[in-house]
Design a protein around this motif. Structure first.
Motif, mmCIF file in Angstrom:
data_model
loop_
_atom_site.group_PDB
_atom_site.id
_atom_site.type_symbol
_atom_site.label_atom_id
_atom_site.label_comp_id
_atom_site.label_asym_id
_atom_site.label_seq_id
_atom_site.Cartn_x
_atom_site.Cartn_y
_atom_site.Cartn_z
ATOM 1 N N MET A 194 -5.588 -65.136 -74.934
ATOM 2 C CA MET A 194 -5.365 -65.189 -73.402
ATOM 3 C C MET A 194 -4.649 -63.997 -73.089
ATOM 4 O O MET A 194 -3.368 -63.841 -73.794
ATOM 5 N N SER A 195 -4.781 -63.277 -72.057
ATOM 6 C CA SER A 195 -4.294 -61.917 -71.902
ATOM 7 C C SER A 195 -2.781 -62.273 -71.167
ATOM 8 O O SER A 195 -2.679 -63.007 -70.389
ATOM 9 N N LYS A 196 -1.861 -61.421 -71.485
ATOM 10 C CA LYS A 196 -0.522 -61.608 -70.703
ATOM 11 C C LYS A 196 -0.487 -60.542 -69.649
ATOM 12 O O LYS A 196 0.228 -60.782 -68.690
ATOM 13 N N LEU A 197 -1.476 -59.884 -69.508
ATOM 14 C CA LEU A 197 -1.417 -58.941 -68.343
ATOM 15 C C LEU A 197 -3.054 -58.999 -67.919
ATOM 16 O O LEU A 197 -3.647 -57.914 -68.004
ATOM 17 N N PRO A 198 -3.422 -60.153 -67.110
ATOM 18 C CA PRO A 198 -4.964 -60.036 -66.929
ATOM 19 C C PRO A 198 -5.458 -59.295 -65.866
ATOM 20 O O PRO A 198 -6.498 -58.781 -65.705
ATOM 21 N N ASN A 199 -4.446 -58.948 -64.963
ATOM 22 C CA ASN A 199 -4.771 -57.791 -63.976
ATOM 23 C C ASN A 199 -4.399 -56.474 -64.152
ATOM 24 O O ASN A 199 -4.767 -55.640 -63.203
ATOM 25 N N VAL A 200 -4.072 -56.124 -65.419
ATOM 26 C CA VAL A 200 -3.799 -54.692 -65.692
ATOM 27 C C VAL A 200 -5.164 -53.997 -66.452
ATOM 28 O O VAL A 200 -5.741 -54.684 -67.287
ATOM 29 N N THR A 255 9.739 -44.046 -69.625
ATOM 30 C CA THR A 255 8.810 -45.149 -69.522
ATOM 31 C C THR A 255 9.545 -46.272 -70.402
ATOM 32 O O THR A 255 9.569 -47.571 -70.005
ATOM 33 N N GLN A 256 9.975 -45.995 -71.779
ATOM 34 C CA GLN A 256 10.408 -46.773 -72.893
ATOM 35 C C GLN A 256 11.859 -47.338 -72.165
ATOM 36 O O GLN A 256 12.299 -48.487 -72.240
ATOM 37 N N ALA A 257 12.631 -46.306 -71.626
ATOM 38 C CA ALA A 257 13.924 -46.664 -71.034
ATOM 39 C C ALA A 257 13.762 -47.693 -70.001
ATOM 40 O O ALA A 257 14.536 -48.742 -69.916
ATOM 41 N N ILE A 258 12.849 -47.604 -69.028
ATOM 42 C CA ILE A 258 12.524 -48.654 -68.375
ATOM 43 C C ILE A 258 12.257 -49.986 -68.580
ATOM 44 O O ILE A 258 12.503 -50.869 -68.214
ATOM 45 N N PHE A 259 11.187 -49.830 -69.468
ATOM 46 C CA PHE A 259 10.770 -51.075 -70.121
ATOM 47 C C PHE A 259 11.515 -51.726 -70.702
ATOM 48 O O PHE A 259 11.697 -53.046 -70.711
ATOM 49 N N CYS A 278 4.534 -47.924 -64.121
ATOM 50 C CA CYS A 278 5.162 -48.471 -65.458
ATOM 51 C C CYS A 278 5.928 -49.645 -65.103
ATOM 52 O O CYS A 278 6.905 -50.179 -65.863
ATOM 53 N N TYR A 279 6.388 -49.706 -63.715
ATOM 54 C CA TYR A 279 7.183 -50.849 -63.487
ATOM 55 C C TYR A 279 6.722 -52.285 -63.518
ATOM 56 O O TYR A 279 7.718 -53.047 -63.910
ATOM 57 N N GLU A 280 5.682 -52.430 -63.119
ATOM 58 C CA GLU A 280 5.314 -53.864 -62.966
ATOM 59 C C GLU A 280 5.016 -54.713 -64.534
ATOM 60 O O GLU A 280 5.349 -55.734 -64.608
ATOM 61 N N ALA A 281 4.345 -53.982 -65.301
ATOM 62 C CA ALA A 281 4.130 -54.755 -66.601
ATOM 63 C C ALA A 281 5.336 -55.273 -67.180
ATOM 64 O O ALA A 281 5.167 -56.470 -67.719
ATOM 65 N N PRO A 282 6.312 -54.658 -67.397
ATOM 66 C CA PRO A 282 7.366 -55.166 -68.235
ATOM 67 C C PRO A 282 7.930 -56.427 -67.460
ATOM 68 O O PRO A 282 8.545 -57.189 -68.151
ATOM 69 N N LEU A 323 5.699 -59.094 -68.211
ATOM 70 C CA LEU A 323 5.953 -59.729 -69.530
ATOM 71 C C LEU A 323 7.115 -60.326 -69.848
ATOM 72 O O LEU A 323 7.442 -61.073 -70.579
ATOM 73 N N SER A 324 7.980 -60.202 -68.814
ATOM 74 C CA SER A 324 9.428 -60.787 -68.828
ATOM 75 C C SER A 324 9.179 -62.336 -68.159
ATOM 76 O O SER A 324 10.356 -63.104 -68.049
ATOM 77 N N GLN A 325 8.159 -62.503 -67.558
ATOM 78 C CA GLN A 325 7.859 -63.601 -66.873
ATOM 79 C C GLN A 325 8.611 -63.779 -65.707
ATOM 80 O O GLN A 325 9.025 -64.777 -65.038
ATOM 81 N N ALA A 326 8.975 -62.659 -64.950
ATOM 82 C CA ALA A 326 9.339 -62.287 -63.639
ATOM 83 C C ALA A 326 8.566 -61.964 -62.875
ATOM 84 O O ALA A 326 7.257 -61.908 -63.098
ATOM 85 N N LYS A 327 9.002 -61.869 -61.622
ATOM 86 C CA LYS A 327 7.996 -61.604 -60.371
ATOM 87 C C LYS A 327 8.280 -60.327 -59.742
ATOM 88 O O LYS A 327 9.353 -59.957 -59.321
ATOM 89 N N PRO A 328 7.451 -59.420 -59.727
ATOM 90 C CA PRO A 328 7.391 -58.097 -59.063
ATOM 91 C C PRO A 328 7.308 -58.373 -57.458
ATOM 92 O O PRO A 328 6.125 -59.121 -57.143
ATOM 93 N N ILE A 329 8.359 -58.047 -56.552
ATOM 94 C CA ILE A 329 8.055 -58.210 -55.114
ATOM 95 C C ILE A 329 7.794 -56.683 -54.529
ATOM 96 O O ILE A 329 8.718 -55.895 -54.477
#
Length: 375
Positions: free
Chosen positions: A1-7, A93-97, A119-123, A126-132
């Motif tokens: 099961m994908s952790k990033l199904p919409n990416v 990108t690694q710094a932000i991730f 590159c902001y939304e994916a991590p 993955l942290s199970q947080a919510k992008p607004i």
């Protein structure tokens, strides 16, 4: 099961692949096509035969940490403690991730200002947080009322990008004051300031968070040598954060990459003794002005470009197509690749705007403009 199904496949990958297939001029991805400074390549050539090929300390090559500390002092009059507040990373990108993975918990909310880099939304997810995702105004200035109304008791972080990719806008003094006041009202929220284009600004210099004493104790600032020194393939950047946040960031960093490419760190450290970093903005302003002059008689409408090496244009007077289809037709019919701005919005907002990268040699820009003038 994908952790990033919409990416899905990145729009940068799609447009660059099409550019290659159609032998088009690639002004889509943000990488220079001109030679690196010979002083830097000579340093790398010399270092190939020296003892610089093993792991550096986890936080970075100590002489480079000291050079960055001096750079921040010179650029922003800020004193940092390199041992506890500075980390060299494998690109911004690694710094932000790493920062997002280290500081976010499930159900935390992170405010992102759209259009935003991808590159902001994916991590966050993955942290199970919510992008607004909060849209900027159509002129790409922040709507601070909308931003303020997006805060909640779950808000953990707000991400800013200054100078801004893809729009080339920079935040004003008024913007920074409003942001500081907003953070004062939400004492548990931290700021992630993406400033990878900090040395590529033009008539008005960007105002770095390094200069904002009111929020230094809750701000992570991300920078990029790859952008500043035209070596994007080196993937070398750094971040500055207060000690209590850096401790958490380093916990993730040590298991994600441990340490960054040793020869690149040593090379940048030595190069910083030779280069005048203030010349970078002059170099790119000449590129910007040259590219804009080439397009001034085209049917495209040039948007303001205050920083970065990207020029946004409107094609509203040319076509009613959506921006993705228009960009694809630019490649197939005219041989120039661009990036549609709608892909930087959560809702795909289409203002008939596309982005060109002008970090190219003059011959490339001239030929691209010649083709674009036929549209």
């Amino acid at each position: 099961m994908s952790k990033l199904p919409n990416v899905a496949t990145s729009i940068f990958t799609i447009m660059s692949k099409m550019a290659t297939e159609h032998n088009a001029i690639n002004l889509s991805q943000g990488f220079p096509n001109f030679p690196v400074d010979e002083r830097l390549t000579q340093i790398v050539s010399k270092l190939a035969f020296e003892d610089v090929h093993q792991y550096t300390p986890m936080a970075g090559y100590p002489p480079l940490l000291n050079k960055i500390t001096s750079l921040i002092k010179t650029s922003y009059a800020r004193n940092i403690i390199p041992e506890t507040e500075l980390l060299v990373t494998a690109g911004a990108t690694q710094a932000i991730f790493t920062t997002l993975l280290a500081l976010l918990k499930p159900d935390d909310e992170v405010i992102i200002l759209d259009p935003s880099y991808d590159c902001y939304e994916a991590p966050i997810l993955l942290s199970q947080a919510k992008p607004i995702r909060v849209p900027l105004n159509d002129d790409y200035t922040p709507n601070w009322n909308t931003i303020a109304n997006s805060f909640s008791e779950k808000t953990k972080m707000i991400i800013t990008n200054n100078p801004h990719n893809p729009t080339g806008k920079i935040l004003t003094e008024s913007d920074l004051i409003t942001l500081e006041n907003l953070l004062e009202q939400h004492p548990n929220v931290v700021l992630l300031s993406d400033e990878v284009y900090e040395y590529i600004t033009f008539e008005q210099k960007h105002i770095s968070t390094h200069t904002r004493k009111k929020i230094l104790d809750r701000c992570i600032t991300v920078s990029s040598f790859g952008k500043s020194f035209h070596v994007t393939g080196w993937k070398i950047g750094y971040l500055v954060a207060p000690d209590y946040l850096m401790k958490e960031i380093k916990k993730v960093h040590q298991f994600l990459v441990f340490s960054v490419n040793s020869i690149c760190q040593v090379a940048v450290s030595e190069y910083l003794d030779l280069v005048n970093i203030n010349e970078i903005s002059t170099f790119y302003q000449e590129k910007r002005d040259f590219f804009r002059s080439l397009l001034k008689n085209s049917r495209f409408q040039l948007m303001p470009c205050e920083g970065t090496y990207f020029q946004v244009v409107s094609y509203a007077g040319i076509s009613d197509e959506n921006d993705v289809d228009f960009c694809k037709r630019l490649i197939t019919d005219y041989g120039v690749a661009a990036i549609p701005i709608s892909n930087f919005y959560a809702d795909g907002k289409d203002l008939k705007l596309i982005r060109f990268c002008f970090a190219k040699d003059n011959q490339t820009l001239e030929e691209a403009a010649r083709r674009l003038s036929r549209v």
